[in-house]
Design a protein around this motif. Structure first.
Motif, PDB file in Angstrom:
ATOM      1  N   THR B 238       0.853  -1.190   0.000  1.00 12.57           N
ATOM      2  CA  THR B 238       0.000   0.000   0.000  1.00 12.57           C
ATOM      3  C   THR B 238       0.885   1.234   0.000  1.00 12.57           C
ATOM      4  OG1 THR B 238       0.061   0.144   2.397  1.00 12.57           O
ATOM      5  CG2 THR B 238      -1.737  -1.149   1.421  1.00 12.57           C
ATOM      6  N   MET B 239       0.296   2.364  -0.349  1.00 15.72           N
ATOM      7  CA  MET B 239       1.055   3.605  -0.336  1.00 15.72           C
ATOM      8  C   MET B 239       1.608   3.896   1.050  1.00 15.72           C
ATOM      9  SD  MET B 239      -0.302   6.528  -2.813  1.00 15.72           S
ATOM     10  CE  MET B 239      -1.039   6.158  -4.398  1.00 15.72           C
ATOM     11  N   ASP B 240       0.821   3.615   2.067  1.00 16.65           N
ATOM     12  CA  ASP B 240       1.273   3.874   3.440  1.00 16.65           C
ATOM     13  C   ASP B 240       2.560   3.120   3.746  1.00 16.65           C
ATOM     14  OD1 ASP B 240      -0.671   5.620   3.992  1.00 16.65           O
ATOM     15  OD2 ASP B 240      -1.982   4.199   5.076  1.00 16.65           O
ATOM     16  N   GLU B 241       2.558   1.816   3.342  1.00 11.54           N
ATOM     17  CA  GLU B 241       3.739   1.011   3.636  1.00 11.54           C
ATOM     18  C   GLU B 241       4.965   1.585   2.928  1.00 11.54           C
ATOM     19  OE1 GLU B 241       5.210  -3.655   3.687  1.00 11.54           O
ATOM     20  OE2 GLU B 241       3.869  -2.992   2.084  1.00 11.54           O
ATOM     21  N   ILE B 242       4.785   1.948   1.664  1.00 11.14           N
ATOM     22  CA  ILE B 242       5.917   2.476   0.890  1.00 11.14           C
ATOM     23  C   ILE B 242       6.410   3.787   1.504  1.00 11.14           C
ATOM     24  CG2 ILE B 242       6.618   3.375  -1.364  1.00 11.14           C
ATOM     25  CD1 ILE B 242       6.320   0.336  -1.298  1.00 11.14           C
ATOM     26  N   VAL B 243       5.469   4.651   1.881  1.00 11.28           N
ATOM     27  CA  VAL B 243       5.863   5.928   2.486  1.00 11.28           C
ATOM     28  C   VAL B 243       6.676   5.687   3.748  1.00 11.28           C
ATOM     29  CG1 VAL B 243       5.009   8.004   3.659  1.00 11.28           C
ATOM     30  CG2 VAL B 243       3.967   7.265   1.508  1.00 11.28           C
ATOM     31  N   LYS B 244       6.250   4.677   4.545  1.00 15.68           N
ATOM     32  CA  LYS B 244       7.008   4.366   5.774  1.00 15.68           C
ATOM     33  C   LYS B 244       8.430   3.947   5.437  1.00 15.68           C
ATOM     34  CE  LYS B 244       3.454   3.331   9.138  1.00 15.68           C
ATOM     35  NZ  LYS B 244       2.289   2.624   8.504  1.00 15.68           N
ATOM     36  N   PHE B 245       8.563   3.121   4.391  1.00 16.25           N
ATOM     37  CA  PHE B 245       9.908   2.711   3.997  1.00 16.25           C
ATOM     38  C   PHE B 245      10.750   3.919   3.561  1.00 16.25           C
ATOM     39  CE2 PHE B 245       8.254  -1.707   3.079  1.00 16.25           C
ATOM     40  CZ  PHE B 245       9.009  -2.303   4.074  1.00 16.25           C
ATOM     41  N   ILE B 246      10.104   4.832   2.820  1.00 15.04           N
ATOM     42  CA  ILE B 246      10.853   5.972   2.291  1.00 15.04           C
ATOM     43  C   ILE B 246      11.395   6.841   3.417  1.00 15.04           C
ATOM     44  CG2 ILE B 246      10.644   8.143   0.990  1.00 15.04           C
ATOM     45  CD1 ILE B 246       8.699   6.673  -0.892  1.00 15.04           C
ATOM     46  N   VAL B 247      10.543   7.116   4.392  1.00 15.40           N
ATOM     47  CA  VAL B 247      10.965   8.020   5.471  1.00 15.40           C
ATOM     48  C   VAL B 247      11.445   7.266   6.696  1.00 15.40           C
ATOM     49  CG1 VAL B 247       9.426   9.860   4.734  1.00 15.40           C
ATOM     50  CG2 VAL B 247       8.633   8.209   6.423  1.00 15.40           C
ATOM     51  N   GLY B 248      11.284   5.936   6.699  1.00 11.94           N
ATOM     52  CA  GLY B 248      11.513   5.125   7.885  1.00 11.94           C
ATOM     53  C   GLY B 248      12.864   5.299   8.538  1.00 11.94           C
ATOM     54  N   GLY B 249      13.897   5.522   7.749  1.00  9.22           N
ATOM     55  CA  GLY B 249      15.235   5.558   8.325  1.00  9.22           C
ATOM     56  C   GLY B 249      15.519   6.808   9.124  1.00  9.22           C
ATOM     57  N   VAL B 250      14.667   7.811   8.986  1.00  9.63           N
ATOM     58  CA  VAL B 250      14.942   9.069   9.666  1.00  9.63           C
ATOM     59  C   VAL B 250      14.728   8.899  11.164  1.00  9.63           C
ATOM     60  CG1 VAL B 250      14.303  11.503   9.805  1.00  9.63           C
ATOM     61  CG2 VAL B 250      14.155  10.297   7.626  1.00  9.63           C
ATOM     62  N   GLN B 251      15.748   9.218  11.950  1.00 10.00           N
ATOM     63  CA  GLN B 251      15.640   9.112  13.401  1.00 10.00           C
ATOM     64  C   GLN B 251      14.628  10.138  13.901  1.00 10.00           C
ATOM     65  OE1 GLN B 251      17.442   6.746  15.084  1.00 10.00           O
ATOM     66  NE2 GLN B 251      18.030   6.126  13.024  1.00 10.00           N
ATOM     67  N   PRO B 252      13.851   9.775  14.931  1.00 10.11           N
ATOM     68  CA  PRO B 252      12.841  10.695  15.440  1.00 10.11           C
ATOM     69  C   PRO B 252      13.426  12.060  15.814  1.00 10.11           C
ATOM     70  CG  PRO B 252      12.627   8.540  16.491  1.00 10.11           C
ATOM     71  CD  PRO B 252      13.814   8.470  15.591  1.00 10.11           C
ATOM     72  N   GLU B 253      14.596  12.018  16.520  1.00  4.92           N
ATOM     73  CA  GLU B 253      15.180  13.304  16.932  1.00  4.92           C
ATOM     74  C   GLU B 253      15.451  14.187  15.716  1.00  4.92           C
ATOM     75  OE1 GLU B 253      15.894   9.954  17.936  1.00  4.92           O
ATOM     76  OE2 GLU B 253      18.040  10.379  17.929  1.00  4.92           O
ATOM     77  N   LEU B 254      16.059  13.580  14.704  1.00  6.08           N
ATOM     78  CA  LEU B 254      16.417  14.343  13.504  1.00  6.08           C
ATOM     79  C   LEU B 254      15.185  14.933  12.843  1.00  6.08           C
ATOM     80  CD1 LEU B 254      19.209  12.261  11.765  1.00  6.08           C
ATOM     81  CD2 LEU B 254      19.356  14.539  12.778  1.00  6.08           C
ATOM     82  N   SER B 255      14.106  14.119  12.759  1.00  8.45           N
ATOM     83  CA  SER B 255      12.931  14.621  12.061  1.00  8.45           C
ATOM     84  C   SER B 255      12.318  15.776  12.846  1.00  8.45           C
ATOM     85  CB  SER B 255      11.906  13.509  11.854  1.00  8.45           C
ATOM     86  OG  SER B 255      11.280  13.191  13.077  1.00  8.45           O
ATOM     87  N   GLN B 256      12.444  15.702  14.199  1.00  9.55           N
ATOM     88  CA  GLN B 256      11.922  16.834  14.985  1.00  9.55           C
ATOM     89  C   GLN B 256      12.731  18.092  14.721  1.00  9.55           C
ATOM     90  OE1 GLN B 256      11.858  15.254  18.952  1.00  9.55           O
ATOM     91  NE2 GLN B 256       9.948  14.153  18.539  1.00  9.55           N
ATOM     92  N   ILE B 257      14.056  17.907  14.664  1.00 11.96           N
ATOM     93  CA  ILE B 257      14.890  19.070  14.366  1.00 11.96           C
ATOM     94  C   ILE B 257      14.505  19.652  13.014  1.00 11.96           C
ATOM     95  CG2 ILE B 257      17.246  19.843  13.881  1.00 11.96           C
ATOM     96  CD1 ILE B 257      18.161  17.581  15.829  1.00 11.96           C
ATOM     97  N   ALA B 258      14.326  18.734  12.055  1.00 16.58           N
ATOM     98  CA  ALA B 258      14.012  19.184  10.704  1.00 16.58           C
ATOM     99  C   ALA B 258      12.692  19.943  10.672  1.00 16.58           C
ATOM    100  CB  ALA B 258      13.954  17.993   9.750  1.00 16.58           C
ATOM    101  N   SER B 259      11.661  19.380  11.384  1.00 19.40           N
ATOM    102  CA  SER B 259      10.364  20.035  11.299  1.00 19.40           C
ATOM    103  C   SER B 259      10.309  21.252  12.212  1.00 19.40           C
ATOM    104  CB  SER B 259       9.248  19.047  11.661  1.00 19.40           C
ATOM    105  OG  SER B 259       9.489  18.560  12.974  1.00 19.40           O
ATOM    106  N   GLY B 260      11.208  21.290  13.187  1.00 19.85           N
ATOM    107  CA  GLY B 260      11.213  22.414  14.112  1.00 19.85           C
ATOM    108  C   GLY B 260      11.744  23.692  13.492  1.00 19.85           C
ATOM    109  N   ARG B 261      12.410  23.567  12.368  1.00 20.72           N
ATOM    110  CA  ARG B 261      12.995  24.758  11.743  1.00 20.72           C
ATOM    111  C   ARG B 261      11.964  25.662  11.118  1.00 20.72           C
ATOM    112  NH1 ARG B 261      18.917  24.320   9.529  1.00 20.72           N
ATOM    113  NH2 ARG B 261      19.776  23.220  11.284  1.00 20.72           N
TER     114      ARG B 261
END
Ligand SMILES: Nc1ncnc2c1ncn2[C@@H]1O[C@H](COP(=O)(O)OP(=O)(O)OP(=O)(O)O)[C@@H](O)[C@H]1O
Ligand SMILES: [Mg+2]
Lengths: 326, 261
Positions: B238-261
């Motif tokens: 499903t699209m959801d599964e693929i999207v998870k794979f695409i972004v899956g490797g991003v560490q939670p901390e990093l993604s927060q930093i990224a979205s916090g900008r």
């Protein structure tokens, strides 16, 4: 029925326009040439005399040969600043060879040295990755120095008498240099319009990556382009030396800028793979008529240099303006 | 479908100086198969495919065509094996017309006046073949003698596709073929891909538009920071599964930093 063969006038599939890449630009140039002829004939009736026109042809022939090579180089995305000084180097070195080994070997050596220097420039640019500006600026300086070392800064005059025919001879009232130049224009135009080599040169000038990704051996084509140009510079050196009846290290001074000017005035754009040998032919004719006409009405050559500078800037400006509009 | 793959890329590594663009990228494709290659920006998708077309040389890893190991030193070599790529920046020469672009690097020649030692471009034949090709692919252009720079983005894309299938390609790689297109033109590109599959041509399509991938691909391969991390049949995911794979490797901390900008 076929919707793909279109009726748009500017894109007739086999029209002469598309074959010779002779656009409105070229047509405009023809009008400029006619206008200049009318103005100068009116200002000085001598302008239109056969003797004067033959003279113009003789003087312009050498610029024409260099401008052909320069145009091919510019169409491939480069440009050559070294041509003038390389002419001087070839002039003195091939003249010395000619004095020792005779006319034929001397003439062949001029073209051979030209080819070698061209190939060297090409290798520096294609393989070593130097920008054309740097590679040919370095060659400018090196060639100038070498020419002065070889000649000791003195003119060389002991070439065989018959050598003078290349510069001063006539065939059926046509000056030999003009005939050589015309032949060069025809051959280069054929190469660029009709052959695979020419097509690849345009492709590289237009988008080097696209040429590379299409499987074109870009390095090889570039080295060939520079070698061809070098050979033509050698030929120009030969004709110029013969015409001057002596070889000298600074014989071709300014030829690099004049050949770039003729190319640009003709409408070939720097670094975009647009233009043609035919355009440059017209550019050379305009330069020749301007110079000669201004001489005839006693405008000093200092003012002429300024005028040519203004014309180059205007030509490029008009070209950019047209590009933004389209 | 024959049962051995047309192309295999095995454990490809490639670094650009300090940037490790590929670190264990793998893929195999069967004849007539359509693969969607997905991954985040800078995941290495374009680089991966450029290794296959000979633009880049891999630091390590194997390329096999029909089971045999090959090396492609330049794009000409891979093109001669039947691998064609439509690059992200289109890779057309803007200063040349459609005919010249379609035949670029593979110009047809003729001998004028039957002189054996001179060959010139056979403009008439190339033009005729271009017109036939465009008709076959149902691509409309005003004139095949139009300069490519005078055409719309969609038309340029169509020319790039036509060019890639003009010479019996076995595999056509398309890098973001639909990114710059209007909806109607996207449909056209997807139609062309389906036609290619029907003709037994393999296609790898790189795209960020998952709906396009799900529309045409048989299989989806996910690349993450230069590594193949998942392969799924389109029907079984499903699209959801693929999207998870695409972004899956991003560490939670990093993604927060990224979205916090
Ligand atoms: N020629 C190159 N020289 C140096 N670095 C490069 C080169 N090509 C790619 N890279 C780097 O390699 C990494 C992968 O790039 P690549 O273009 O393959 O990603 P991509 O998945 O195609 O991304 P996008 O979805 O944005 O097109 C990036 O970090 C990029 O900066
Ligand atoms: Mg990419």
């Amino acid at each position: 029925m076929s919707q793909n063969t279109d009726t748009a006038p500017d894109a007739s599939p086999n029209g002469i326009m598309s074959k010779f890449r002779f656009d409105m630009n070229g047509l405009g140039m023809v009008f400029i040439i006619i206008a200049l002829c009318i103005v100068f004939s009116w200002l000085n009736p001598n302008f239109y005399s056969g003797t004067n026109l033959r003279n113009v042809a003789r003087q312009t022939a050498i610029l024409g040969i260099v401008a052909c090579g320069q145009t091919v180089v510019i169409l491939s995305g480069g440009f050559d600043l070294s041509a003038g000084m390389v002419i001087g180097l070839i002039s003195v070195s091939s003249s010395l060879i000619m004095i020792d080994h005779g006319l034929v070997i001397g003439c062949l050596s001029a073209i051979g040295i030209g080819l070698a220097i061209g190939a060297f420039n090409g290798i520096m640019i294609a393989k070593a990755g130097l920008p054309a500006f740097i590679a040919t600026l370095a060659m400018y300086s090196a060639a100038r120095g070498l020419a002065l070392i070889i000649s000791g800064g003195l003119p060389i005059t002991d070439m065989p008498f018959e050598f003078g025919w290349i510069g001063a001879g006539q065939i059926l009232t046509m000056p030999v240099p003009a005939l050589i130049s015309l032949l060069v224009f025809l051959l280069c135009s054929f190469l660029m319009v009709k052959t695979r080599f020419g097509r690849h040169v345009y492709a590289i000038g237009g988008n080097q990556d696209s040429a590379l990704f299409s499987g074109i051996n870009v390095d090889r084509v570039k080295i060939l382009v520079w070698s061809l140009h070098g050979g033509l510079v050698g030929l120009a050196a030969l004709v110029l030396t013969s015409r001057a009846v002596s070889a000298h290290a600074t014989l071709g001074e300014g030829m690099e800028l004049e050949s770039i000017a003729a190319t640009v005035i003709g409408g070939t754009a720097l670094g975009r793979g647009r233009g043609s040998i035919l355009n440059t032919f017209l550019g050379v004719v305009v330069m020749a008529i301007l110079t000669n006409g201004l001489n005839l009405i006693n405008v000093s050559s200092y003012y002429q240099m300024v005028a040519i500078g203004i014309i180059i800037a205007t030509a490029v400006y008009v070209d950019q303006f047209k590009r933004v509009k389209s | 479908m024959s049962n051995h793959p047309l192309i295999e890329l095995i454990d490809i590594h490639k670094a650009f100086g300090p940037v490790q663009a590929l670190s264990g990228a793998s893929l195999s494709i069967m004849p007539g198969e359509v693969i969607g290659l997905v991954g985040d920006n800078a995941a290495g998708k374009s680089t991966f495919m450029k290794v296959l077309t000979g633009v880049h040389q891999p630091d390590s890893g194997e390329i096999k065509v029909n089971g045999e190991r090959v090396t492609f030193r330049d794009p000409g070599e891979s093109r001669r094996t039947g691998i064609e790529m439509i690059y992200q920046n289109l890779a057309l020469a803007p200063n040349l017309d459609v005919v010249a672009n379609v035949f670029l690097g593979r110009e047809l020649l003729r001998h004028p006046l039957s002189l054996p030692f001179i060959s010139v471009l056979d403009e008439n034949l190339m033009e005729q073949k271009t017109i036939e090709l465009l008709q076959r692919l149902k691509i409309n252009v005003k004139s095949v003698r139009l300069l490519v720079e005078k055409m719309s983005g969609g038309q340029q894309q169509a020319v790039a596709i036509a060019r890639s299938v003009a010479f019996e390609a076995k595999l056509v790689i398309m890098d973001e073929p639909t990114a710059a297109l209007a909806v109607k033109e996207v449909g056209k590109v997807l139609d062309i891909i389906n036609n290619l599959r029907a003709d037994g041509v393999s296609v790898i399509i790189i795209s960020h538009r998952l709906q396009d991938i799900f529309n045409v691909a048989d299989r989806i391969i996910v690349l993450q920071t230069g590594k193949t991390i998942a392969t799924r049949r389109t029907k079984e995911t499903t699209m959801d599964e693929i999207v998870k794979f695409i972004v899956g490797g991003v560490q939670p901390e990093l993604s927060q930093i990224a979205s916090g900008r």
